[in-house]
Design a protein around this motif. Structure first.
Motif, PDB file in Angstrom:
ATOM      1  N   GLN A 159      36.337  36.175  39.287  1.00  0.00           N
ATOM      2  CA  GLN A 159      37.021  36.651  40.490  1.00  0.00           C
ATOM      3  C   GLN A 159      38.392  35.916  40.705  1.00  0.00           C
ATOM      4  O   GLN A 159      39.346  36.404  40.943  1.00  0.00           O
ATOM      5  CB  GLN A 159      36.337  36.555  41.613  1.00  0.00           C
ATOM      6  CG  GLN A 159      36.782  36.940  42.889  1.00  0.00           C
ATOM      7  CD  GLN A 159      36.951  38.405  42.807  1.00  0.00           C
ATOM      8  OE1 GLN A 159      36.230  39.195  42.249  1.00  0.00           O
ATOM      9  NE2 GLN A 159      38.159  39.063  43.664  1.00  0.00           N
ATOM     10  N   VAL A 162      41.021  37.417  38.456  1.00  0.00           N
ATOM     11  CA  VAL A 162      41.646  38.740  39.222  1.00  0.00           C
ATOM     12  C   VAL A 162      42.666  38.328  40.266  1.00  0.00           C
ATOM     13  O   VAL A 162      43.556  38.641  40.252  1.00  0.00           O
ATOM     14  CB  VAL A 162      40.455  39.461  39.735  1.00  0.00           C
ATOM     15  CG1 VAL A 162      41.020  40.596  40.783  1.00  0.00           C
ATOM     16  CG2 VAL A 162      39.539  39.882  38.979  1.00  0.00           C
ATOM     17  N   LEU A 163      42.272  37.314  40.863  1.00  0.00           N
ATOM     18  CA  LEU A 163      43.082  36.744  41.998  1.00  0.00           C
ATOM     19  C   LEU A 163      44.305  36.250  41.550  1.00  0.00           C
ATOM     20  O   LEU A 163      45.462  36.454  42.188  1.00  0.00           O
ATOM     21  CB  LEU A 163      42.337  35.563  43.010  1.00  0.00           C
ATOM     22  CG  LEU A 163      43.348  34.786  44.017  1.00  0.00           C
ATOM     23  CD1 LEU A 163      43.666  36.049  45.094  1.00  0.00           C
ATOM     24  CD2 LEU A 163      42.197  33.790  44.575  1.00  0.00           C
ATOM     25  N   LYS A 165      45.831  37.101  38.739  1.00  0.00           N
ATOM     26  CA  LYS A 165      46.717  38.462  38.439  1.00  0.00           C
ATOM     27  C   LYS A 165      47.242  38.966  39.809  1.00  0.00           C
ATOM     28  O   LYS A 165      48.487  39.231  39.831  1.00  0.00           O
ATOM     29  CB  LYS A 165      45.974  39.284  37.748  1.00  0.00           C
ATOM     30  CG  LYS A 165      45.687  38.854  36.123  1.00  0.00           C
ATOM     31  CD  LYS A 165      45.194  40.060  35.521  1.00  0.00           C
ATOM     32  CE  LYS A 165      44.133  40.601  35.934  1.00  0.00           C
ATOM     33  NZ  LYS A 165      43.605  41.880  35.341  1.00  0.00           N
ATOM     34  N   ASP A 166      46.186  39.064  40.701  1.00  0.00           N
ATOM     35  CA  ASP A 166      46.812  39.852  41.999  1.00  0.00           C
ATOM     36  C   ASP A 166      47.919  38.997  42.617  1.00  0.00           C
ATOM     37  O   ASP A 166      48.703  39.627  43.412  1.00  0.00           O
ATOM     38  CB  ASP A 166      45.916  39.972  42.987  1.00  0.00           C
ATOM     39  CG  ASP A 166      44.885  40.971  42.661  1.00  0.00           C
ATOM     40  OD1 ASP A 166      45.200  41.990  41.852  1.00  0.00           O
ATOM     41  OD2 ASP A 166      43.845  41.270  42.994  1.00  0.00           O
ATOM     42  N   SER A 168      50.682  38.075  41.764  1.00  0.00           N
ATOM     43  CA  SER A 168      51.985  38.741  41.407  1.00  0.00           C
ATOM     44  C   SER A 168      52.516  39.606  42.592  1.00  0.00           C
ATOM     45  O   SER A 168      53.766  39.842  42.667  1.00  0.00           O
ATOM     46  CB  SER A 168      51.834  39.354  40.196  1.00  0.00           C
ATOM     47  OG  SER A 168      51.117  40.395  40.034  1.00  0.00           O
ATOM     48  N   LEU A 169      51.534  40.229  43.167  1.00  0.00           N
ATOM     49  CA  LEU A 169      51.836  40.918  44.473  1.00  0.00           C
ATOM     50  C   LEU A 169      52.594  40.611  45.529  1.00  0.00           C
ATOM     51  O   LEU A 169      53.154  41.161  46.338  1.00  0.00           O
ATOM     52  CB  LEU A 169      50.717  41.908  44.717  1.00  0.00           C
ATOM     53  CG  LEU A 169      50.349  42.958  43.686  1.00  0.00           C
ATOM     54  CD1 LEU A 169      48.969  43.641  44.177  1.00  0.00           C
ATOM     55  CD2 LEU A 169      51.338  43.994  43.500  1.00  0.00           C
ATOM     56  N   TYR A 203      50.768  35.102  31.694  1.00  0.00           N
ATOM     57  CA  TYR A 203      49.548  35.446  32.323  1.00  0.00           C
ATOM     58  C   TYR A 203      48.396  35.449  31.384  1.00  0.00           C
ATOM     59  O   TYR A 203      47.240  35.099  31.766  1.00  0.00           O
ATOM     60  CB  TYR A 203      50.098  36.976  33.106  1.00  0.00           C
ATOM     61  CG  TYR A 203      50.660  36.736  34.192  1.00  0.00           C
ATOM     62  CD1 TYR A 203      49.859  36.146  35.526  1.00  0.00           C
ATOM     63  CD2 TYR A 203      52.025  37.076  34.442  1.00  0.00           C
ATOM     64  CE1 TYR A 203      50.633  36.114  36.795  1.00  0.00           C
ATOM     65  CE2 TYR A 203      52.627  37.106  35.894  1.00  0.00           C
ATOM     66  CZ  TYR A 203      51.936  36.445  36.896  1.00  0.00           C
ATOM     67  OH  TYR A 203      52.599  36.738  37.981  1.00  0.00           O
ATOM     68  N   TRP A 204      48.883  36.106  30.114  1.00  0.00           N
ATOM     69  CA  TRP A 204      47.822  36.403  29.494  1.00  0.00           C
ATOM     70  C   TRP A 204      47.069  34.855  28.935  1.00  0.00           C
ATOM     71  O   TRP A 204      45.693  34.968  28.832  1.00  0.00           O
ATOM     72  CB  TRP A 204      48.228  37.092  28.112  1.00  0.00           C
ATOM     73  CG  TRP A 204      47.189  37.583  27.111  1.00  0.00           C
ATOM     74  CD1 TRP A 204      46.228  38.349  27.213  1.00  0.00           C
ATOM     75  CD2 TRP A 204      46.810  36.546  26.012  1.00  0.00           C
ATOM     76  NE1 TRP A 204      45.360  38.121  26.159  1.00  0.00           N
ATOM     77  CE2 TRP A 204      45.563  37.099  25.243  1.00  0.00           C
ATOM     78  CE3 TRP A 204      47.535  35.484  25.348  1.00  0.00           C
ATOM     79  CZ2 TRP A 204      45.056  36.661  24.207  1.00  0.00           C
ATOM     80  CZ3 TRP A 204      46.802  34.789  24.245  1.00  0.00           C
ATOM     81  CH2 TRP A 204      45.589  35.541  23.551  1.00  0.00           C
ATOM     82  N   THR A 207      45.022  33.741  31.885  1.00  0.00           N
ATOM     83  CA  THR A 207      43.629  34.409  31.964  1.00  0.00           C
ATOM     84  C   THR A 207      42.884  34.408  30.836  1.00  0.00           C
ATOM     85  O   THR A 207      41.520  34.639  30.982  1.00  0.00           O
ATOM     86  CB  THR A 207      44.058  35.766  32.549  1.00  0.00           C
ATOM     87  OG1 THR A 207      44.871  36.320  31.550  1.00  0.00           O
ATOM     88  CG2 THR A 207      44.746  35.875  33.939  1.00  0.00           C
TER      89      THR A 207
END
Lengths: 224, 241
Positions: A159, A162-163, A165-166, A168-169, A203-204, A207
């Motif tokens: 999780q 996921v956070l 990456k998120d 970025s929004l 990012y890759w 993660t």
């Protein structure tokens, strides 16, 4: 191709954009880490409320979870952006808005992980604790939660990915994270290919390292 | 709170038309991206079992790279970085024909394709090997085993995680507003910009997303129950977005 653009803007992209050290309040990690920790604390209450015996507690928690899981994160960020300053009657920096949006949004998902973790503790454990004279709150604190937390560690790491990456929004409301930093540099240098491939790689790397760690934890913590 | 509610902004002026257009764009983009994602997901899943190592590496590289990078980065990549690599006349044609829509569809489809592939792989892997062996020992050929035993089970196991992932795709289409696709979130913002009624506009957009997601989830839950295999519980996929 001119990857020198990365070298020239290293400080802004990585030191400022990823770690949040510099002139702006920003940074991907500075948003992701507190959002996860605070979202987890709120998530514990949500997860416990979802398992409550009383419908007065269970139903609102279910509505909360279904709401946040049924709505795009972009929409949630806009809600907080427009509504929070009106409700609180103070102007808020992008950081505060983004952090609040992520805490509430993540707590719905984390609450479900926590609920599943609690439900994964065998019933016999609870019965044994009750028959040894512990109250239900003591059983939860001393018997169920320690085991549940251990079971949910791999899901929590996933999780967090996921956070991560998120976050970025958060750039859509102007928070200067890694993605926004790349956008700002691109506006000046017009090197979209090099810049976006580079931040994709950053990012890759982050993660991928974390997901390998989650796999390792899953193997190590698996019940023998 | 001295906010004066005025719900009529949602049907006065062009708001209704904007919202309808937004819903249609969201659905069109999601549907196209879903087809692309399913195609890429099956292709990558199949290639990962291929006997040639370079093909396996290619598929693994695709899955690992695309799903571990934020969708927003891919949106920017397909909109800003990819078109300059195209031939000039192709690029001009693209920018005359809704480049942002196609960039958004590509980003969504390729990103979710990597994630679909993982779901499909997990679904197929969760079928016990003994099922396959049992079917062979009753005298079925390998082709018949796949057609009559493996696929029917795999499809049923894949439905729940694939439904979740498809709903994520639908919700993630909202990220396309960053490159200017006039989808639902974009139109919600537009109503807010023109009327300064943030609360009403956001409520409308949010309710539409909720209705779309809950409807699809309810339909798929029926499908799932209809085709459920008694006693067989899928252990596929996570709560990942």
């Amino acid at each position: 191709m001119d990857f020198g653009v990365i070298y020239r803007n290293w400080d802004f992209l990585i030191v400022q954009g990823l770690f949040g050290i510099g002139n702006f309040v920003g940074g991907t990690l500075r948003l992701a880490i507190p959002a996860m920790l605070l979202g987890f604390i709120l998530g514990i209450f949500i997860g416990l409320a979802r398992l409550a015996r009383s419908a007065w507690i269970r139903v609102p928690a279910t509505v909360y979870v279904e709401f946040f899981r049924g709505v795009p994160l972009v929409m949630v960020i806009f809600w907080f952006w427009f509504i929070l300053p009106v409700v609180l009657r103070i102007p808020l920096p992008e950081y505060g808005i983004a952090l609040a949006a992520f805490i509430f949004f993540e707590s719905a998902y984390l609450g479900e992980i926590i609920r599943a973790g609690i439900q994964s503790v065998p019933r016999g454990q609870i019965e044994a604790a009750a028959s040894s004279g512990l109250s239900s709150a003591q059983t939860m604190r001393h018997v169920v939660l320690p085991q549940a937390l251990r079971n949910m560690i791999p899901a929590l790491v996933t999780q967090f990915i996921v956070l991560f990456k998120d976050t970025s929004l958060a750039s859509i409301i102007g928070y200067v994270d890694l993605t926004k930093a790349a956008q700002i540099v691109n506006n000046r240098e017009i090197r979209p290919f090099e810049l976006y491939i580079f931040i994709a790689a950053v990012y890759w790397l982050c993660t991928y390292a974390m997901s390998r760690y989650a796999q390792y934890l899953e193997r190590r913590l698996a019940p023998a | 709170m001295n906010y004066r509610f005025d719900w009529s902004v949602l049907w006065s002026g062009q708001s209704g038309a904007w919202l309808l257009h937004g819903v249609l764009t969201t659905l069109a983009m999601s549907a196209l991206a879903w087809l692309l994602a399913l195609f890429l997901g099956i292709l990558a899943g199949a290639l990962r079992t291929a006997p040639l190592a370079p093909l396996r590496a290619l598929a693994t590289g695709y899955v690992e790279f695309f799903r571990n990078v934020p969708l927003l980065v891919w949106m920017f990549f397909w909109y800003f970085a990819a078109p300059p690599l195209l031939a000039e006349n192709l690029r001009d044609w693209l920018f005359d024909h809704g480049a942002e829509f196609w960039a958004g569809t590509m980003a969504l489809g390729v990103y979710h394709g990597a994630r679909f592939s993982e779901m499909i792989r997990a679904g197929i892997q969760s079928i016990p090997k003994t099922q396959f062996e049992a079917a062979l020992s009753t005298g079925l050929s390998t082709g018949q085993v796949y057609r009559l035993v493996v696929l029917p089970i795999a499809l049923r196991l894949i439905i729940p995680p694939l439904t979740n992932e498809s709903l994520n795709l639908l919700k993630n289409s909202s990220v396309a507003l960053t490159i200017g696709v006039a989808e639902l979130t974009f139109q919600t913002r537009q109503i807010e910009t023109y009327t300064a009624k943030a609360f009403e506009a956001l409520t409308a957009g949010t309710l539409i997303y909720l209705v779309l997601c809950l409807t699809i989830a309810a339909v798929m839950a029926r499908v799932e129950r209809r085709f459920a295999i008694p006693g067989m519980i899928a252990r596929v996929g996570g709560a990942e977005r």
